[in-house]
Design a protein around this motif. Sequence first.
Motif, PDB file in Angstrom:
ATOM      1  N   ARG A 141       2.082  17.626   2.284  1.00  0.00           N
ATOM      2  CA  ARG A 141       1.164  16.586   1.827  1.00  0.00           C
ATOM      3  C   ARG A 141       1.928  15.321   1.462  1.00  0.00           C
ATOM      4  O   ARG A 141       1.476  14.199   1.744  1.00  0.00           O
ATOM      5  CB  ARG A 141       0.353  17.084   0.631  1.00  0.00           C
ATOM      6  N   ILE A 145       1.976  11.186   3.567  1.00  0.00           N
ATOM      7  CA  ILE A 145       1.750   9.834   3.055  1.00  0.00           C
ATOM      8  C   ILE A 145       2.376   8.797   3.970  1.00  0.00           C
ATOM      9  O   ILE A 145       1.827   7.714   4.205  1.00  0.00           O
ATOM     10  CB  ILE A 145       2.319   9.690   1.625  1.00  0.00           C
ATOM     11  N   TRP A 146       3.520   9.135   4.527  1.00  0.00           N
ATOM     12  CA  TRP A 146       4.258   8.167   5.339  1.00  0.00           C
ATOM     13  C   TRP A 146       3.664   8.003   6.731  1.00  0.00           C
ATOM     14  O   TRP A 146       4.077   7.132   7.490  1.00  0.00           O
ATOM     15  CB  TRP A 146       5.732   8.577   5.416  1.00  0.00           C
ATOM     16  N   ARG A 153      -1.372   3.587   2.363  1.00  0.00           N
ATOM     17  CA  ARG A 153      -0.292   4.191   1.578  1.00  0.00           C
ATOM     18  C   ARG A 153      -0.236   3.571   0.184  1.00  0.00           C
ATOM     19  O   ARG A 153      -0.023   4.275  -0.816  1.00  0.00           O
ATOM     20  CB  ARG A 153       1.042   4.010   2.305  1.00  0.00           C
ATOM     21  N   VAL A 156      -3.062   5.093  -1.857  1.00  0.00           N
ATOM     22  CA  VAL A 156      -2.744   6.452  -2.295  1.00  0.00           C
ATOM     23  C   VAL A 156      -1.735   6.426  -3.431  1.00  0.00           C
ATOM     24  O   VAL A 156      -1.886   7.130  -4.433  1.00  0.00           O
ATOM     25  CB  VAL A 156      -2.215   7.280  -1.103  1.00  0.00           C
ATOM     26  N   ASN A 157      -0.710   5.616  -3.285  1.00  0.00           N
ATOM     27  CA  ASN A 157       0.312   5.534  -4.323  1.00  0.00           C
ATOM     28  C   ASN A 157      -0.272   5.051  -5.648  1.00  0.00           C
ATOM     29  O   ASN A 157       0.187   5.444  -6.727  1.00  0.00           O
ATOM     30  CB  ASN A 157       1.442   4.615  -3.889  1.00  0.00           C
ATOM     31  N   TYR A 160      -1.449   7.828  -7.900  1.00  0.00           N
ATOM     32  CA  TYR A 160      -0.470   8.831  -8.294  1.00  0.00           C
ATOM     33  C   TYR A 160      -0.372   8.944  -9.816  1.00  0.00           C
ATOM     34  O   TYR A 160      -0.250   7.945 -10.524  1.00  0.00           O
ATOM     35  CB  TYR A 160       0.892   8.448  -7.700  1.00  0.00           C
ATOM     36  N   VAL A 208      -4.025  13.559  -1.977  1.00  0.00           N
ATOM     37  CA  VAL A 208      -3.849  12.539  -0.947  1.00  0.00           C
ATOM     38  C   VAL A 208      -5.195  12.298  -0.297  1.00  0.00           C
ATOM     39  O   VAL A 208      -5.844  13.250   0.093  1.00  0.00           O
ATOM     40  CB  VAL A 208      -2.821  12.985   0.098  1.00  0.00           C
TER      41      VAL A 208
END
Length: 208
Positions: A141, A145-146, A153, A156-157, A160, A208
């Motif tokens: 997972r 992300i990459w 991205r 998503v970050n 976190y 994610v």
Amino acid sequence: MNQRKEWEEYQIKVSEVLAEFGFATEVEEAIEGARGRHEVDVTARIRYAGVDQLWIVECKRWKRPVPKERVLAFASIIDDVGADRGLIFAEGGFQAGAVRASRNSSITLTNLTDFISNSANELSSIKVSGLTRRIAELENRFHSIWDLDAAERTRVNSRYIGPESFGLKQPIAVMACLSMLKNSLEAASFNRWPVPYRPLVLQQDFAV
């Protein structure tokens, strides 16, 4: 009243022993495999670390030792139904060829007395297996992300909430934690103590 046969009593006893250690068990369950249907003496299911585990069990209330051919046939059933582990309980012991055939496999050869005394090790093995799978899933997972475009991205970050890396909230810290977990599991599996660990307290699951 019909009296149970010795082999039926043996299956029930094995089922009861597994149930005492937290397994959901069933005697003489029919399981569909990729290549056909199999009648299994005892099935044992348990959930550890978020992973469902299926053990299938053969019960041999024989006076003679179990031969290699029986172990190889059982290995084929394990593979066909996708079981995580197979156990053969036999009070008459096992031939040398059967023991060799079970080495480096997911099959455990045992009897009731030995299983009860060694069950803690067996259950620890399940936990390690479950945690190893979860670590692999988390790594996949994280790497996914990459594969996202830059904007996604970043989104998503921004969600976190995991552990920090050098005081910053960055997903890369997850990999450091997973690496520590893998090293700790490996050390524990080889009985190298004490085992380092890092407790995590999160408000919610990172998704994610």
